[in-house]
Design a protein around this motif. Structure first.
Motif, PDB file in Angstrom:
ATOM      1  N   SER A 150     -37.981 -16.159  54.967  1.00  0.00           N
ATOM      2  CA  SER A 150     -39.118 -15.827  55.089  1.00  0.00           C
ATOM      3  C   SER A 150     -39.642 -15.422  56.336  1.00  0.00           C
ATOM      4  O   SER A 150     -38.992 -15.373  57.352  1.00  0.00           O
ATOM      5  CB  SER A 150     -39.698 -17.477  54.819  1.00  0.00           C
ATOM      6  N   PRO A 151     -40.637 -14.912  56.156  1.00  0.00           N
ATOM      7  CA  PRO A 151     -41.279 -14.109  57.590  1.00  0.00           C
ATOM      8  C   PRO A 151     -41.615 -15.205  58.630  1.00  0.00           C
ATOM      9  O   PRO A 151     -41.487 -14.830  59.973  1.00  0.00           O
ATOM     10  CB  PRO A 151     -42.651 -13.389  57.268  1.00  0.00           C
ATOM     11  N   GLN A 152     -41.681 -16.312  58.443  1.00  0.00           N
ATOM     12  CA  GLN A 152     -42.027 -17.492  59.311  1.00  0.00           C
ATOM     13  C   GLN A 152     -40.731 -17.939  59.931  1.00  0.00           C
ATOM     14  O   GLN A 152     -40.836 -18.773  61.043  1.00  0.00           O
ATOM     15  CB  GLN A 152     -42.856 -18.624  58.803  1.00  0.00           C
ATOM     16  N   GLY A 153     -39.665 -17.702  59.240  1.00  0.00           N
ATOM     17  CA  GLY A 153     -38.456 -18.091  59.900  1.00  0.00           C
ATOM     18  C   GLY A 153     -38.336 -19.647  59.551  1.00  0.00           C
ATOM     19  O   GLY A 153     -37.721 -20.167  60.522  1.00  0.00           O
ATOM     20  N   SER A 154     -38.741 -20.193  58.739  1.00  0.00           N
ATOM     21  CA  SER A 154     -38.483 -21.461  58.506  1.00  0.00           C
ATOM     22  C   SER A 154     -37.189 -21.778  58.114  1.00  0.00           C
ATOM     23  O   SER A 154     -36.459 -21.075  57.100  1.00  0.00           O
ATOM     24  CB  SER A 154     -39.499 -22.185  57.347  1.00  0.00           C
ATOM     25  N   HIS A 155     -36.636 -22.923  58.625  1.00  0.00           N
ATOM     26  CA  HIS A 155     -35.306 -23.345  58.421  1.00  0.00           C
ATOM     27  C   HIS A 155     -35.157 -24.249  57.315  1.00  0.00           C
ATOM     28  O   HIS A 155     -36.003 -25.074  57.060  1.00  0.00           O
ATOM     29  CB  HIS A 155     -34.537 -23.914  59.882  1.00  0.00           C
ATOM     30  N   ALA A 186     -38.875 -21.086  45.198  1.00  0.00           N
ATOM     31  CA  ALA A 186     -38.340 -21.146  46.708  1.00  0.00           C
ATOM     32  C   ALA A 186     -38.834 -22.712  47.229  1.00  0.00           C
ATOM     33  O   ALA A 186     -40.000 -23.186  46.702  1.00  0.00           O
ATOM     34  CB  ALA A 186     -38.890 -20.084  47.512  1.00  0.00           C
ATOM     35  N   PHE A 187     -37.954 -23.431  47.890  1.00  0.00           N
ATOM     36  CA  PHE A 187     -38.144 -24.983  48.234  1.00  0.00           C
ATOM     37  C   PHE A 187     -37.627 -24.682  49.639  1.00  0.00           C
ATOM     38  O   PHE A 187     -36.718 -24.112  50.255  1.00  0.00           O
ATOM     39  CB  PHE A 187     -37.820 -25.707  47.210  1.00  0.00           C
ATOM     40  N   GLN A 188     -38.241 -26.110  50.510  1.00  0.00           N
ATOM     41  CA  GLN A 188     -37.533 -26.224  51.750  1.00  0.00           C
ATOM     42  C   GLN A 188     -37.235 -27.617  51.812  1.00  0.00           C
ATOM     43  O   GLN A 188     -37.761 -28.390  51.120  1.00  0.00           O
ATOM     44  CB  GLN A 188     -38.791 -26.007  52.761  1.00  0.00           C
ATOM     45  N   LEU A 189     -35.832 -28.018  52.638  1.00  0.00           N
ATOM     46  CA  LEU A 189     -35.360 -29.391  52.541  1.00  0.00           C
ATOM     47  C   LEU A 189     -35.804 -29.639  54.091  1.00  0.00           C
ATOM     48  O   LEU A 189     -35.671 -28.829  55.244  1.00  0.00           O
ATOM     49  CB  LEU A 189     -33.943 -29.186  52.440  1.00  0.00           C
TER      50      LEU A 189
END
Length: 62
Positions: free
Chosen positions: A23-28, A39-42
Motif C-alpha cells: 500500500s502507498p501508506q506502507g501499512s504493516h 485486502a485486509f490488515q492484521l
C-alpha cells in the motif's frame, strides 16, 4: 526478533491464496486475497488483563 506470523486463510472467503499487500501508506500487516480480491490488515491489540481465566460455566455437571 522472529518473523511475523502470516495468516493461513482469508477471513472473508477462506481461501489460501494470500500475499502481502503493498500500500502507498506502507501499512504493516496488510494482506490481499487472490481469490476474492479483498485486502485486509492484521493488528495485534495487546494482552488481556484477565489472563487465561475461563468464564464458561455452562453444561451439565457429572
Amino acid at each position: 526478533m522472529s518473523e511475523r506470523a502470516a495468516p493461513f486463510y482469508c477471513p472473508y472467503c477462506g481461501d489460501e491464496d494470500l500475499r502481502p499487500h503493498e500500500s502507498p501508506q506502507g501499512s504493516h500487516g496488510a494482506w490481499e486475497c487472490g481469490a476474492c480480491n479483498r485486502a485486509f490488515q492484521l493488528k495485534f491489540l495487546g494482552l488481556l488483563a484477565r489472563g487465561l481465566e475461563r468464564s464458561d460455566t455452562g453444561g451439565d455437571r457429572i
